[in-house]
Design a protein around this motif. Structure first.
Motif, PDB file in Angstrom:
ATOM      1  N   GLU A 280       0.841  -1.212   0.000  1.00 56.90           N
ATOM      2  CA  GLU A 280       0.000   0.000   0.000  1.00 56.90           C
ATOM      3  C   GLU A 280       0.868   1.251   0.000  1.00 56.90           C
ATOM      4  O   GLU A 280       0.560   2.237  -0.670  1.00 56.90           O
ATOM      5  CB  GLU A 280      -0.925  -0.026   1.213  1.00 56.90           C
TER       6      GLU A 280
ATOM      7  N   ASP B  15       2.636   6.633  -5.813  1.00 56.95           N
ATOM      8  CA  ASP B  15       2.394   6.992  -7.224  1.00 56.95           C
ATOM      9  C   ASP B  15       3.719   7.123  -7.987  1.00 56.95           C
ATOM     10  O   ASP B  15       3.875   8.000  -8.830  1.00 56.95           O
ATOM     11  CB  ASP B  15       1.585   8.286  -7.322  1.00 56.95           C
TER      12      ASP B  15
ATOM     13  N   LYS C 113       2.113   1.738  -3.539  1.00 58.61           N
ATOM     14  CA  LYS C 113       1.048   2.208  -4.438  1.00 58.61           C
ATOM     15  C   LYS C 113       0.699   3.660  -4.153  1.00 58.61           C
ATOM     16  O   LYS C 113       0.509   4.461  -5.078  1.00 58.61           O
ATOM     17  CB  LYS C 113      -0.203   1.336  -4.268  1.00 58.61           C
ATOM     18  N   ARG C 114       0.631   4.024  -2.879  1.00 57.18           N
ATOM     19  CA  ARG C 114       0.285   5.395  -2.505  1.00 57.18           C
ATOM     20  C   ARG C 114       1.305   6.412  -3.002  1.00 57.18           C
ATOM     21  O   ARG C 114       0.979   7.573  -3.253  1.00 57.18           O
ATOM     22  CB  ARG C 114       0.136   5.458  -0.983  1.00 57.18           C
TER      23      ARG C 114
ATOM     24  N   GLY D  74      -3.964  -2.512  -5.668  1.00 63.00           N
ATOM     25  CA  GLY D  74      -4.029  -1.613  -6.814  1.00 63.00           C
ATOM     26  C   GLY D  74      -2.864  -1.716  -7.770  1.00 63.00           C
ATOM     27  O   GLY D  74      -2.702  -0.858  -8.652  1.00 63.00           O
ATOM     28  N   PHE D  75      -2.052  -2.757  -7.653  1.00 66.10           N
ATOM     29  CA  PHE D  75      -0.926  -2.946  -8.556  1.00 66.10           C
ATOM     30  C   PHE D  75      -1.393  -3.496  -9.901  1.00 66.10           C
ATOM     31  O   PHE D  75      -2.369  -4.260  -9.974  1.00 66.10           O
ATOM     32  CB  PHE D  75       0.090  -3.932  -7.964  1.00 66.10           C
TER      33      PHE D  75
ATOM     34  N   GLY E 149       3.584   3.569 -12.866  1.00 68.61           N
ATOM     35  CA  GLY E 149       2.985   3.313 -11.564  1.00 68.61           C
ATOM     36  C   GLY E 149       3.542   2.085 -10.875  1.00 68.61           C
ATOM     37  O   GLY E 149       4.711   1.737 -11.029  1.00 68.61           O
ATOM     38  N   ALA E 150       2.687   1.400 -10.105  1.00 66.96           N
ATOM     39  CA  ALA E 150       3.076   0.247  -9.304  1.00 66.96           C
ATOM     40  C   ALA E 150       2.793  -1.047 -10.057  1.00 66.96           C
ATOM     41  O   ALA E 150       1.668  -1.282 -10.514  1.00 66.96           O
ATOM     42  CB  ALA E 150       2.323   0.252  -7.979  1.00 66.96           C
TER      43      ALA E 150
END
Length: 577
Positions: A466, A472, A469-470, A519-520, A543-544
């Motif tokens: 997390e 960015d 992902k956060r 969210g990956f 992104g991730a």
């Protein structure tokens, strides 16, 4: 210095201002009740970015990696309930000579004696794994003690400093007259002492007389940013340069004089054999530990060759091998002086040029073309490293950790520009490092970050997916999965003749689904043909990203670990070396 003026501030404001004056831009940490007074002032009065992690352990490893990459002391903070969780990262930083300024908030002084919740003697806890550990007992002393913390952390052999902050100090006000920083200690090494000049000349004499010398660089060479000086010395004397795994990248690995990684964690047969046959070894910034020396067997009989050793830490110099010459000093400054002496006193020096690239390429081609059959359902980690080496951008940074996730990249990735772009934790070697190191890397580095991890390690740190992902930012987590603590399994079966290491295997998990939940963008490599398009797509995505690939456990296909390879050859087991 300008005439001091007096200003009234509370403890939280003083800490923030002192960090700003030292050029701090990020702090890694986790919130707690004992730190709320700091956060209140932080949000109102400071632009320092707080990098919120999901575990204090992660925050500590992230700070350690951030300091490695930036060349600046990192700042870590943790509340009293989680103060013990930072010990793995602080221990790695201590053993890796990495400066971390570690603030831990606490209940009021002496309230622990009343059994106040979360009270523990933090100072005694961290005293053994920090250069200093002290308590802020009043707001007035904060500027002095923070200057001291940065000075102690960045000078000599760099290492963490622990600062314990009782909760009441954040709100305590004081008249402050010494609100200033010492700029020398905002980066490291803060000072560059040159080794004794007579010993430098003695070392030069030994190198000039050597028939087959080699330079071996540990991570101290990277800490000192000594790459240019080492390369100039090596070229002038035509001496090959090998590195330990943490020292990987000290010189460009495609240079004709680069031996690449040596030792017991990613050293290949040609490089280790070269050192065995060398008559003179010059250690630079290495503590000559077990991993970098194949348990001190790498050089054969130590009394048959000459050893030179240069390190900023006098305790490391000559610690495990008998020396002809020991030099205590900064690597870059000392080697620069060695080069100046050679230029002045041996201007016409001619040495037969060496080119190790053919033997390196032969060794790499042998591995890349070996095509050892993989157990059903697994993909060769050699092929993964081979593809990444071909497509990896020059500005990429790689983090890895013990096990399959580090051994193959250590041996097979080629870093063609010098510098610290391969981040490992081979000083302590705890699992669960690479993903937190990726957190530190994405805030320290503008290019793509690729974090190699194994499923044993990944389970330690899943929560900080997390955090990634956060952010960015451009991060790709590559999970080499084998559903076991593979290093211990390999050690048990290969070295201890354990038939069934029942303590190492665990259940299957759909890690792609886990990563999707955070969210990956995810992908699973199921064939060699998948590797290049999936890796390329992930690295290009800003992104991730998360990639999973099944690999054989270390007892099935034996990687670049010399003592394992010796057993594999005796038992006719498939292996790389």
């Amino acid at each position: 210095m300008n005439q001091p003026h007096t200003t009234r501030m509370n403890g939280a404001q003083i800490i923030l201002k002192m960090l700003e004056l030292h050029g701090v831009s990020h702090v890694f940490g986790l919130p707690g009740e004992t730190t709320i007074g700091w956060y209140k002032e932080w949000r109102a009065n400071s632009g320092i970015e707080f990098v919120l992690t999901r575990d204090e352990r992660t925050a500590a490893f992230a700070a350690e990696a951030y300091a490695k990459i930036t060349g600046r002391p990192a700042v870590l903070e943790a509340p009293s309930p989680g103060v013990t969780h930072c010990t793995p990262g602080i221990t790695e930083a201590f053993l890796s000579s990495v400066p971390v300024i570690y603030f831990s908030s606490d209940i009021p002084v002496n309230q622990d004696k009343k059994h106040g919740l979360t009270g523990v003697d933090q100072t005694r806890l961290y005293d053994s794994i920090c250069k200093e550990s002290f308590v802020l007992t009043n707001a007035r002393d904060i500027p002095f003690l923070i200057r001291r913390a940065f000075r102690v952390a960045t000078s000599g052999r760099p290492a963490p400093v622990h600062i314990r902050v009782p909760i009441n100090i954040f709100g305590e006000e004081a008249e402050i007259t010494d609100l200033y920083a010492e700029p020398d200690y905002s980066t490291y090494p803060a000072h560059r002492p040159v080794a004794d000049h007579s010993k430098i000349r003695a070392a030069i004499d030994v190198l000039l007389a050597a028939q087959k010398p080699a330079i071996v660089c540990g991570q101290g060479a990277l800490i000192s940013k000594a790459s240019d000086a080492i390369l100039e010395l090596a070229e002038r004397l035509q001496i090959p340069v090998g590195t330990t795994t943490p020292g990987k990248g000290t010189i460009p690995e495609d240079h004709p004089l680069a031996l690449r990684v040596i030792g017991g964690r990613g050293g290949m047969e040609y490089s280790n054999q070269y050192l065995l046959e060398a008559d003179t070894i010059f250690f630079v910034g290495s503590n000559t530990d077990s991993a970098g020396t194949d348990h001190w067997k790498l050089y054969g009989d130590p009394y048959t060759k000459n050893f030179l050793h240069l390190d900023i830490a006098e305790a490391h110099v000559g610690n495990t091998f008998p020396l002809r010459v020991g030099l205590v000093g900064d690597a870059r400054a000392t080697i620069e002086y060695m080069v100046e002496i050679l230029k002045a006193e041996h201007p016409g020096l001619q040495r037969t040029p060496l080119d190790l690239n053919p033997i390196k390429q032969t060794a790499l081609d042998k591995v890349f073309n070996s095509n050892i059959p993989m157990p059903e359902g697994t993909i060769s980690p050699v092929k993964l490293s081979q593809v990444l080496d071909r497509i990896m951008p020059d500005d990429a940074l790689v983090t890895s950790e013990p096990g399959v996730s580090a051994i193959y990249p250590s041996a097979l990735l080629t870093f063609r520009k010098p510098g610290r772009r391969y981040i490992t934790n081979y000083s302590m070697g705890a699992l669960g490092y690479s993903v937190p190191a990726g957190v530190g890397a994405i805030y320290a580095h503008d290019g793509p970050v690729i974090s190699f991890t194994g499923d044993g390690s990944f389970a330690f740190v899943i929560g900080d997916m997390e955090t990634l992902k956060r952010s960015d930012k451009n991060i790709t987590v590559v999970l080499t999965r084998n559903d076991t603590f593979g290093w211990i399994r390999g050690e048990a079966i290969l070295l201890d003749d354990v038939d069934e290491p029942w303590t190492t295997d665990f259940g299957r998990v759909d890690y792609c689904k886990v990563a999707e939940g955070f969210g990956f963008k995810t992908a699973r490599i199921t064939s060699e043909a998948d590797i290049e398009p999936i890796l390329s797509d992930a690295i290009a995505n800003p992104g991730a990203n998360f990639i999973e690939m099944m690999v054989p456990s270390q007892d099935k296909i034996i990687p670049f670990v010399p003592n394992w390879v010796r057993v594999a050859r005796a038992k006719n087991l498939p292996h790389f070396y």
